[in-house]
Design an enzyme around this catalytic site. Structure first.
Site, short mmCIF file in Angstrom:
data_model
loop_
_atom_site.label_atom_id
_atom_site.label_comp_id
_atom_site.label_asym_id
_atom_site.label_seq_id
_atom_site.Cartn_x
_atom_site.Cartn_y
_atom_site.Cartn_z
N HIS A 73 10.37 -15.06 9.56
CA HIS A 73 10.08 -13.83 8.72
C HIS A 73 10.71 -12.64 8.79
O HIS A 73 11.37 -12.03 7.96
CB HIS A 73 8.53 -13.53 8.80
CG HIS A 73 7.82 -12.69 7.81
ND1 HIS A 73 8.26 -11.46 7.89
CD2 HIS A 73 6.90 -13.19 7.07
CE1 HIS A 73 7.43 -11.03 6.74
NE2 HIS A 73 6.57 -12.10 6.44
N ARG B 2 -14.82 20.82 -14.96
CA ARG B 2 -14.86 19.66 -15.27
C ARG B 2 -15.23 19.56 -16.79
O ARG B 2 -14.79 19.01 -17.77
CB ARG B 2 -15.86 18.61 -14.52
CG ARG B 2 -17.29 19.10 -14.41
CD ARG B 2 -18.03 18.07 -13.84
NE ARG B 2 -19.45 18.58 -13.73
CZ ARG B 2 -20.50 17.86 -13.62
NH1 ARG B 2 -20.44 16.45 -13.50
NH2 ARG B 2 -21.74 18.03 -13.56
N GLU C 31 -11.06 2.43 -8.05
CA GLU C 31 -10.17 3.50 -8.22
C GLU C 31 -8.70 3.21 -7.96
O GLU C 31 -7.78 3.60 -8.52
CB GLU C 31 -10.48 4.64 -7.17
CG GLU C 31 -12.09 5.40 -7.36
CD GLU C 31 -13.08 4.72 -6.97
OE1 GLU C 31 -14.25 5.18 -7.04
OE2 GLU C 31 -12.89 3.45 -6.26
#
Length: 482
Positions: free
Chosen positions: A80, A168, A222
């Protein structure tokens, strides 16, 4: 999506920590799923051809061996992050019957690769020759030129109406003007549309059956929302904006950071930006988030104090082509504080003098006075403190600083003129971190150094000492102790 499935992670086999049935998961999503030998080009080619003609997304699970061909290390986590080493390289070359020298590209491979390149070049040339002025205008954001006119008109409208409203709501008013003017704007929200005011009256939703809409219902996702916005930006043409609460920027942060790293425009409307949201309490009240977002290089963090600043910050967000923007907007109503709109975008300076008292004042007035520096909803508090100090014959001026980073990018002479020589007082409902350089050693900070409280927002502000009475008393005490 080609999924490399080799059953290995850094610690060892994936069975140490992973038991998910990936095929079943994506079938449940409604995807096609195909499984192939990841070392068999013919199988991969067939699967890709089928995927290109499918009516839904396709995951191709490619079963592979990590370190394929290495007799001693294949199928182990040792491949790896470590080189094979000279002995194992030689054993691998023998196993694969590879006789060419290191870094020598076989003629057959080189010819095939160049043919692929030629095919790509011809396809690219054909695309470039397409006569599509409409597409070119879209990809180059030609509509953005209409923005300045819309913003200027709206600023004048705000000045006339003097709205006492949350930023807002002011942001929603701005979008009502920008969305019709700029065809490229694609909006959305993470299941907070009524709170964020991000969907205008002219917008229709993007749905599975109809992609002609301009508003995406992201649901409570989100991070996924911010990723999709990055994808829209990378594709070109689209200017993506979305909405959530500022506290939830934590969920979107990896994608915000990638947008900044990739220099991609994405506009994040993040409302409920402080303890001013009140009863939702500390789980929803951002405290450390101003500092955390300001710390991301190439992210534009803007916290406007009223309707006019909100319009100007939107102008800055759309104009920022090479990085993301976070618009931190209030839930509570705020008065209009700018008494003139003007053609110049003052928010582009990062900070400017909003109020100033005569200097020096008579009686107890001090020639140097104090400088009240505030952002967002605390600018109104700073103005109220300024007026209270004026009654006590203490000279002061108010600096609104919607963007600390833009302000610090201004010439030294401008910053010195704005901040003056008086004691600097910072008022912001968040942690102190990052303000030290502006405040100086003898500055005062009024903010929130712990998590919020659940109560009506006026009571929460009072609890943390963010009141006119407390701030004026502390300023007087410090001036007298001088």
């Amino acid at each position: 999506v080609l999924y490399d499935s080799n059953d290995i992670q850094i610690d060892g086999p994936t069975s140490l920590s992973f038991s998910e049935n990936t095929e079943a998961r994506f079938l449940a999503y409604g995807w096609n799923v195909d499984t192939v030998d990841g070392h068999d080009p013919a199988q991969i080619h067939t699967a890709l051809a089928m995927a290109q003609n499918a009516d839904r997304p396709t995951m191709i699970i490619c079963r592979t061996q990590i370190g394929y061909g290495s007799p001693g290390k294949a199928k182990t986590h040792h491949v790896h992050g470590s080189p094979l080493g000279a002995i194992e390289v030689e054993a691998t070359r023998k196993y694969l019957e590879w006789t060419h020298l290191p870094f020598e590209i076989h003629e057959e491979i080189l010819t095939a690769w160049r043919m692929i390149g030629q095919k790509g070049a011809s396809l690219s040339a054909a695309w470039a020759k397409r006569d599509s002025a409409e597409l070119t205008a879209f990809l180059e954001n030609k509509d953005v030129a209409k923005m300045e006119f819309s913003i200027q008109n709206l600023k004048q409208e705000f000045l006339t109406k003097k709205p006492n409203q949350a930023t807002r709501k002011s942001s929603g008013d701005v979008l009502e003007k920008l969305v019709p003017a700029i065809e490229n704007l694609i909006g959305g929200s993470a299941d907070l549309t009524p709170s964020n005011n991000t969907r205008t009256t002219t917008m229709t939703d993007v749905t599975a059956a109809n992609f002609s809409g301009r508003y995406i219902r992201y649901g409570v996702r989100e991070f996924g929302m911010a990723c999709i916005m990055n994808g829209l930006g990378l594709y070109g043409g689209f200017i993506a904006y979305s909405g959530t609460f500022l506290q939830f920027s934590d969920y979107a942060r990896p994608a915000l950071r990638l947008a900044a790293l990739m220099k991609q425009r994405a506009i994040h409307v993040m409302t409920h930006d402080s303890i001013g949201l009140g009863e939702d309490g500390p789980t929803h009240q951002p405290v450390e988030h101003f500092a955390a977002l300001r710390a991301i290089p190439n992210l534009q963090f803007l916290r406007p104090c009223d309707a006019i600043e909100t319009a100007e910050c939107w102008q800055l967000a759309v104009a920022q082509k090479h990085g993301p923007t976070v618009l931190a907007l209030s839930r509570q109503n705020l008065p209009l504080l700018r008494m003139e709109s003007g053609e110049k975008n003052l928010c582009a300076l990062g900070g400017y003098v909003l109020r100033s008292s005569p200097s020096p004042l008579a009686g107890e007035g001090r020639g140097e006075g104090v400088v009240l520096i505030a952002t967002g909803s605390e600018v109104a508090l700073a103005v109220a403190v300024h007026e209270a100090l004026l009654e006590k014959n203490i000279t002061s001026q108010v600096v609104s600083m919607p963007s600390r980073e833009l302000f610090m990018a201004q010439p030294f002479a401008y910053r010195t003129a704005v901040l003056g020589s008086g004691r600097r007082i910072v008022i912001e409902a968040g942690i102190r971190q990052g303000w030290e350089g502006i405040m100086g050693e003898n500055g005062l900070f009024f903010g929130v150094e712990t998590f919020g409280e659940s109560a009506p927002y006026q009571e929460v502000y009072a609890h943390f000492g963010l009141t006119v009475e407390n701030i004026v008393a502390e300023i007087k005490r410090n001036l007298n102790d001088k």
